[in-house]
Design an enzyme around this catalytic site. Structure first.
Site, PDB file in Angstrom:
ATOM      1  N   SER A 100     -29.251 -68.967  -4.078  1.00  0.00           N
ATOM      2  CA  SER A 100     -29.606 -67.797  -3.285  1.00  0.00           C
ATOM      3  C   SER A 100     -30.756 -68.135  -2.326  1.00  0.00           C
ATOM      4  O   SER A 100     -30.661 -69.088  -1.556  1.00  0.00           O
ATOM      5  CB  SER A 100     -29.957 -66.633  -4.222  1.00  0.00           C
ATOM      6  OG  SER A 100     -30.086 -65.429  -3.538  1.00  0.00           O
ATOM      7  N   ASP A 145     -18.731 -63.375  -5.143  1.00  0.00           N
ATOM      8  CA  ASP A 145     -20.075 -63.150  -4.601  1.00  0.00           C
ATOM      9  C   ASP A 145     -19.935 -62.524  -3.219  1.00  0.00           C
ATOM     10  O   ASP A 145     -19.547 -63.181  -2.264  1.00  0.00           O
ATOM     11  CB  ASP A 145     -20.822 -64.483  -4.517  1.00  0.00           C
ATOM     12  CG  ASP A 145     -22.261 -64.337  -4.007  1.00  0.00           C
ATOM     13  OD1 ASP A 145     -22.657 -63.217  -3.631  1.00  0.00           O
ATOM     14  OD2 ASP A 145     -22.974 -65.357  -3.986  1.00  0.00           O
ATOM     15  N   ARG A 203     -34.900 -52.262  -7.098  1.00  0.00           N
ATOM     16  CA  ARG A 203     -34.193 -53.148  -8.025  1.00  0.00           C
ATOM     17  C   ARG A 203     -32.782 -52.651  -8.303  1.00  0.00           C
ATOM     18  O   ARG A 203     -31.836 -53.444  -8.410  1.00  0.00           O
ATOM     19  CB  ARG A 203     -34.978 -53.244  -9.331  1.00  0.00           C
ATOM     20  CG  ARG A 203     -34.364 -54.189 -10.358  1.00  0.00           C
ATOM     21  CD  ARG A 203     -34.272 -55.608  -9.824  1.00  0.00           C
ATOM     22  NE  ARG A 203     -33.954 -56.552 -10.892  1.00  0.00           N
ATOM     23  CZ  ARG A 203     -33.797 -57.855 -10.705  1.00  0.00           C
ATOM     24  NH1 ARG A 203     -33.918 -58.356  -9.487  1.00  0.00           N
ATOM     25  NH2 ARG A 203     -33.517 -58.652 -11.719  1.00  0.00           N
ATOM     26  N   HIS A 249     -22.709 -62.474  -7.348  1.00  0.00           N
ATOM     27  CA  HIS A 249     -23.791 -63.349  -6.899  1.00  0.00           C
ATOM     28  C   HIS A 249     -24.565 -63.950  -8.071  1.00  0.00           C
ATOM     29  O   HIS A 249     -24.995 -65.107  -8.019  1.00  0.00           O
ATOM     30  CB  HIS A 249     -24.741 -62.568  -5.988  1.00  0.00           C
ATOM     31  CG  HIS A 249     -25.830 -63.397  -5.391  1.00  0.00           C
ATOM     32  ND1 HIS A 249     -25.583 -64.504  -4.615  1.00  0.00           N
ATOM     33  CD2 HIS A 249     -27.187 -63.285  -5.462  1.00  0.00           C
ATOM     34  CE1 HIS A 249     -26.731 -65.041  -4.227  1.00  0.00           C
ATOM     35  NE2 HIS A 249     -27.711 -64.317  -4.726  1.00  0.00           N
ATOM     36  N   ASP A 250     -24.735 -63.195  -9.127  1.00  0.00           N
ATOM     37  CA  ASP A 250     -25.497 -63.676 -10.282  1.00  0.00           C
ATOM     38  C   ASP A 250     -24.806 -64.807 -11.035  1.00  0.00           C
ATOM     39  O   ASP A 250     -25.382 -65.354 -11.987  1.00  0.00           O
ATOM     40  CB  ASP A 250     -25.775 -62.520 -11.252  1.00  0.00           C
ATOM     41  CG  ASP A 250     -27.108 -61.842 -10.969  1.00  0.00           C
ATOM     42  OD1 ASP A 250     -27.841 -62.314 -10.075  1.00  0.00           O
ATOM     43  OD2 ASP A 250     -27.418 -60.837 -11.638  1.00  0.00           O
TER      44      ASP A 250
END
EC number: 2.3.1.46
Length: 379
Positions: free
Chosen positions: A157, A323, A227, A356-357
């Site tokens: 990232s 992602d 968040r 994405h994680d």
């Protein structure tokens, strides 16, 4: 934590702090007269200092990438699945350095640090930083550690952006660059998500223009919302559907706006609550701006291939199918530019439902490919 550490763990680690008294000129036109960088190391630096690997963290990351600070720790460092004996970044082979970037809130000088000129926390007066500023500060840490050239600079990232910047700013100091789930610049949509997150913080009454520490409060609601928005973008629709679906917290709907009814609502609120208790709001603003500003091709007439003409590293680029924050298309854009610049580049698109994680998750194919590439690095 069990009585004995797993055999593939780096075990107990102790953070170290490096102090720098030489002013660091920043892209914004300001400078920091002196600053601290907190970091951890895993493995042993060889006599030739040829086996050093730099780990660059993402937006909410920090220096604690592997191992444990205490036998009582419930969890190891954030990339423990990838760093350790026999793991992709094998500490039997490599000397690994992981730091908390300048502007962070985990021990390096940042907005929550005391400004020596005022005796108060920097707060919003801390200078805005760029990825290139971080790379310059990381180069000073390398000098301090006696590392003239990194065997590899690795990041996922925002960390991948730093790895790419290293090959541009210090081409002679990087042999391999691994950019995972990253991009050569943010899309308009990504900038928009960051702006929504920033506005959640900036409009929180407890933010106090960034001076919330002086008021003895934190902009908790703003941080939670930031968040929550960010976390949605780190997951895929499929993974959220599989994990939560439309599952309820209780057996029936409450028909109000205050209850936490769906499991996904509960999860997001938990993530926001946990994050607001450990992360600095001003640091969050800094990190998102550094993401927005990253665009190295802007200095080369927006020609991405030309941007990397001077790079001497070999590249490994990895992306994940689901992602959508940093999609495979963005990685392919980078790979195309590197090939046009006649660079040595390997590319793998990994089929993974986690979004994405995924770069943080021990997916077997990902770990195997990661390890295979690292095994090919000669020292």
């Amino acid at each position: 934590m069990p009585a004995a550490f797993p055999p593939d763990s780096v075990g107990l680690v102790t953070p170290q702090t490096a102090h720098f008294s030489e002013p660091l000129a920043l892209a914004c036109g300001r400078s920091l007269a002196d600053y601290d960088l907190i970091y951890e190391t895993y493995g042993t630096l060889n006599a030739q200092a040829s086996n050093a690997v730099l780990i660059c963290h993402a937006l909410s990351g920090h220096h604690h990438a592997a191992g444990y600070h205490s036998v009582d720790d419930r969890k190891p460092g954030w990339w423990d699945s990838c760093i350790g004996p026999g793991k992709p970044i094998d500490t039997n082979k490599f000397f690994v350095v992981s730091l908390n970037n300048l502007g962070g809130c985990n021990g390096s000088t940042g907005p929550s640090s005391l400004n020596p000129e005022t005796g108060k926390p920097f707060g919003a007066d801390f200078p805005v930083l760029t990825v290139e500023d971080w790379v310059h500060s990381q180069a000073r840490l390398a000098d301090l550690l006696g590392i003239g050239q990194w065997a590899a600079v690795i990041g996922g990232s925002l960390g991948g952006m730093q790895a790419l910047q290293w090959t541009i700013t210090y081409p002679d100091r990087v042999r391999h660059c691994l950019a995972i789930a990253s991009a050569p610049k943010l899309s308009a949509q990504n900038i928009a998500f960051n702006e929504v997150a920033r506005q959640a913080i900036l409009t929180d009454p407890e933010f106090h223009g960034g001076s919330f520490q002086e008021h003895g409060v934190i902009p908790k609601r703003g941080l939670m919302l930031a968040r929550m928005v960010g976390h949605i973008t780190y997951l895929s629709d499929d993974s959220m559907g599989e994990k939560f679906g439309r599952g309820l917290k209780s057996e029936k709907l409450n028909y109000d706006f205050h209850s936490v009814e769906f499991q996904v609502e509960s999860y997001l609120r938990y993530q926001g609550e946990e994050f607001s208790g450990r992360f600095d709001a001003n640091t969050y603003l800094l990190m998102t701006k550094a993401l927005d500003y990253f665009d190295p091709a802007a200095n080369f007439n927006d020609n991405l291939a030309k941007t990397f003409e001077g790079a001497k590293a070999k590249f490994c680029v990895m992306s994940f199918t689901t992602d959508w924050r940093f999609s495979p298309a963005r990685s392919r854009e980078l790979v195309d530019a590197l090939m046009a610049a006649r660079k040595d580049v390997s590319y793998l698109e990994i089929d993974a439902p986690q979004g994405h994680d995924a770069f943080l998750i021990p997916i077997p194919r990902y770990l195997q490919a990661f390890g295979n590439y690292m095994n090919r690095i000669t020292l």
